[in-house]
Design an enzyme around this catalytic site. Structure first.
Site, short mmCIF file in Angstrom:
data_model
loop_
_atom_site.label_atom_id
_atom_site.label_comp_id
_atom_site.label_asym_id
_atom_site.label_seq_id
_atom_site.Cartn_x
_atom_site.Cartn_y
_atom_site.Cartn_z
N THR A 1 0.22 5.64 -1.88
CA THR A 1 -0.35 6.89 -1.34
C THR A 1 -0.17 6.90 0.18
O THR A 1 0.29 5.92 0.76
CB THR A 1 -1.86 7.00 -1.72
OG1 THR A 1 -2.37 8.24 -1.26
CG2 THR A 1 -2.66 5.88 -1.09
N TYR B 1 -13.32 -3.03 11.52
CA TYR B 1 -12.01 -2.40 11.29
C TYR B 1 -11.14 -2.58 12.54
O TYR B 1 -9.99 -3.01 12.44
CB TYR B 1 -12.19 -0.90 10.99
CG TYR B 1 -10.90 -0.14 10.79
CD1 TYR B 1 -10.11 -0.37 9.67
CD2 TYR B 1 -10.46 0.80 11.71
CE1 TYR B 1 -8.92 0.32 9.46
CE2 TYR B 1 -9.26 1.50 11.52
CZ TYR B 1 -8.50 1.26 10.40
OH TYR B 1 -7.32 1.94 10.21
N GLY C 1 0.81 -1.22 0.00
CA GLY C 1 0.00 0.00 0.00
C GLY C 1 0.83 1.26 0.00
O GLY C 1 0.52 2.21 0.72
N GLY D 1 2.14 4.93 3.64
CA GLY D 1 3.06 3.97 3.02
C GLY D 1 3.98 4.64 2.02
O GLY D 1 5.18 4.35 1.94
N1 NAP Z 1 -4.91 7.66 8.45
C1 NAP Z 1 -5.07 7.39 9.72
O1 NAP Z 1 -5.51 8.25 10.49
C2 NAP Z 1 -4.73 6.02 10.25
C3 NAP Z 1 -4.92 5.77 11.62
C4 NAP Z 1 -4.62 4.52 12.11
C5 NAP Z 1 -4.15 3.53 11.28
N2 NAP Z 1 -3.97 3.77 9.94
C6 NAP Z 1 -3.46 2.68 9.09
O2 NAP Z 1 -2.42 3.16 8.26
C7 NAP Z 1 -2.33 2.30 7.11
C8 NAP Z 1 -2.12 3.18 5.87
O3 NAP Z 1 -3.30 3.94 5.65
P1 NAP Z 1 -3.35 5.43 5.10
O4 NAP Z 1 -3.87 6.25 6.22
O5 NAP Z 1 -2.09 5.79 4.46
O6 NAP Z 1 -4.58 5.29 4.08
P2 NAP Z 1 -4.68 5.40 2.49
O7 NAP Z 1 -4.13 6.70 2.04
O8 NAP Z 1 -6.10 5.08 2.18
O9 NAP Z 1 -3.75 4.21 2.01
C9 NAP Z 1 -4.18 2.89 2.11
C10 NAP Z 1 -3.35 2.02 1.20
O10 NAP Z 1 -3.82 0.67 1.32
C11 NAP Z 1 -4.00 0.18 0.01
N3 NAP Z 1 -5.01 -0.88 -0.04
C12 NAP Z 1 -6.29 -0.86 0.37
N4 NAP Z 1 -6.89 -2.02 0.07
C13 NAP Z 1 -5.98 -2.79 -0.56
C14 NAP Z 1 -6.00 -4.08 -1.16
N5 NAP Z 1 -7.09 -4.84 -1.17
N6 NAP Z 1 -4.87 -4.54 -1.72
C15 NAP Z 1 -3.75 -3.79 -1.74
N7 NAP Z 1 -3.67 -2.57 -1.21
C16 NAP Z 1 -4.78 -2.07 -0.64
C17 NAP Z 1 -4.41 1.36 -0.84
O11 NAP Z 1 -4.15 1.06 -2.18
P3 NAP Z 1 -5.06 1.61 -3.41
O12 NAP Z 1 -4.78 3.09 -3.51
O13 NAP Z 1 -4.56 0.86 -4.60
O14 NAP Z 1 -6.47 1.34 -3.09
C18 NAP Z 1 -3.48 2.41 -0.27
O15 NAP Z 1 -2.22 2.33 -0.85
C19 NAP Z 1 -3.58 1.46 7.09
O16 NAP Z 1 -3.26 0.14 7.50
C20 NAP Z 1 -4.48 2.12 8.11
O17 NAP Z 1 -5.34 1.21 8.72
C21 NAP Z 1 -4.24 5.01 9.43
#
Ligand code: NAP
Ligand code: NAG
Ligand code: NAG
Length: 320
Positions: free
Chosen positions: A43, A201, A40, A46
């Site tokens: 964006t 979740y 991931g 990651g």
């Molecule tokens: N943002 C927050 O406040 C927060 C808080 C706590 C934990 N987190 C955790 O941080 C991590 C990164 O999230 P983020 O905040 O950076 O969100 P994000 O911008 O939505 O990024 C999520 C990433 O996961 C990928 N993804 C989703 N479903 C997938 C699948 N089936 N197969 C492969 N890749 C998939 C997306 O790829 P596509 O673009 O190709 O869909 C994207 O690259 C996640 O595990 C999230 O639970 C975030």
């Protein structure tokens, strides 16, 4: 008088902002020769983590579902280090197997740091993975479980490898029920609501912590999990499909700027876990704001149970 109040409030808001966005990884290393595999990374958190580790000369493999977005990040990475893009959809076990096959073809002998970062949050309708698991449990946990298991030989080939799981504070909102891990009882009715979506979740994120706790026991590879903080990313892409919640989120935009981290700030704890000296990294530990924290419900029995459950479900895919 009023001026003093306003200045006071401004200072308080600023301190709050500093507190909320805090936690900076101060470790810099030359990672020449080290290999980082991150899911991931097209964006959000990651992507920032990948770029920072690339800046430290690591070879970076980004495994992404949307490879058009992935290619843009790869182009950025290629300017600073050796990097590869592999297609990966974590909601399909066959895609995970194919991803590992594609990785094999690169002839890279080892993985030093595996970062299980990809995640999906709170779909508005009940959704499932290709193999019919609830989308969040199936993607965030089972998908990463299978990927990690298939990559174990490469992690073992590195001298001091580690697995870093991006979990969430949301794990505290969970009620892992092995009798109905897929929330099937709410699936086909109007019962499915944001409440259950968020609970599912939370469950999947608890699983990330439990998984970390068990990896080292099973494989002798260090593993940890983390909460990145509240970060302004695309993670709310499912939530904004709900008009009411979307309106609410638009309303609180100023507060988001104040209280939420940027992606780079959100990547700091991931970097801390990736870069911490091997001997200092707490095995099975849960980190937040670059420090070790206590997850409140994770325990060894549950970790073991989840492992056996996942292993059993994935048996057909774990064979060569
Ligand atoms: N943002 C927050 O406040 C927060 C808080 C706590 C934990 N987190 C955790 O941080 C991590 C990164 O999230 P983020 O905040 O950076 O969100 P994000 O911008 O939505 O990024 C999520 C990433 O996961 C990928 N993804 C989703 N479903 C997938 C699948 N089936 N197969 C492969 N890749 C998939 C997306 O790829 P596509 O673009 O190709 O869909 C994207 O690259 C996640 O595990 C999230 O639970 C975030
Ligand atoms: C990366 O490698 C280059 C060239 O060997 C070196 O000059 C640079 O200091 C390295 N970067 C880091 C962060 O160690
Ligand atoms: C990461 O999460 C996966 C999926 O939940 C789990 O199998 C693995 O043990 C976890 N590892 C770490 C280091 O948290």
């Amino acid at each position: 008088m009023l001026i003093f109040y306003l200045i006071g409030i401004a200072i308080l808001l600023w301190l709050l902002h500093v507190y909320m966005t805090g936690g900076v990884c101060k470790i810099k290393k030359d990672l020449t020769g080290k290999v980082v595999f991150i899911t991931g990374a097209n964006t959000g958190i990651g992507k920032e983590a990948a770029l920072q580790l690339g800046n430290m000369n690591a070879t970076i493999i980004i495994a992404c579902r949307d490879t058009i977005k992935g290619q843009q990040v790869l182009d950025q990475l290629n300017k600073i280090t050796k990097a590869y893009l592999i297609q990966l959809d974590l909601s399909c076990f066959n895609s995970i197997k194919q991803c590992v096959e594609d990785f094999k073809k690169l002839k890279i002998p080892q993985i030093d740091i595996l970062i299980n970062n990809a995640g999906v949050m709170a779909p508005q309708t009940y959704k499932t993975t290709k193999q019919s698991y609830e989308l969040q449990f199936g993607t965030n946990h089972l998908g990463h479980f299978l990927l990690t298991e298939l990559l174990i030989p490469y992690l073992k080939a590195a001298e001091q490898s580690r697995v870093v799981n991006v979990s969430s504070l949301a794990h505290k909102q969970s009620n892992l029920d092995f009798q109905d891990i897929n929330y099937a009882q709410y699936a086909n009715s109007k019962l499915w609501s944001i409440k259950y979506s968020l609970l599912a979740y939370g469950n999947s994120k608890l699983c990330n912590i439990l998984h970390a706790m068990e990896i080292s026991k099973r494989h002798g590879i260090k593993a940890c999990s983390l909460h990145p903080g509240a970060v302004r990313t695309e993670l709310l892409r499912e939530i904004v499909k709900n008009p009411l919640l979307n309106a609410f989120l638009i309303l609180i935009t100023p507060f988001k700027l104040l209280l939420f981290k940027s992606s780079l700030q959100g990547a700091q704890t991931t970097l801390q876990c990736a870069l911490e000296d091997y001997d200092k990294l707490v095995d099975g530990g849960y980190y937040s704001d670059c420090k070790l924290k206590q997850p409140n419900i994770a325990n060894k029995q549950l970790a073991e149970k989840l492992w056996e459950f996942s292993d059993e479900k994935l048996k057909p895919y774990l064979q060569k």
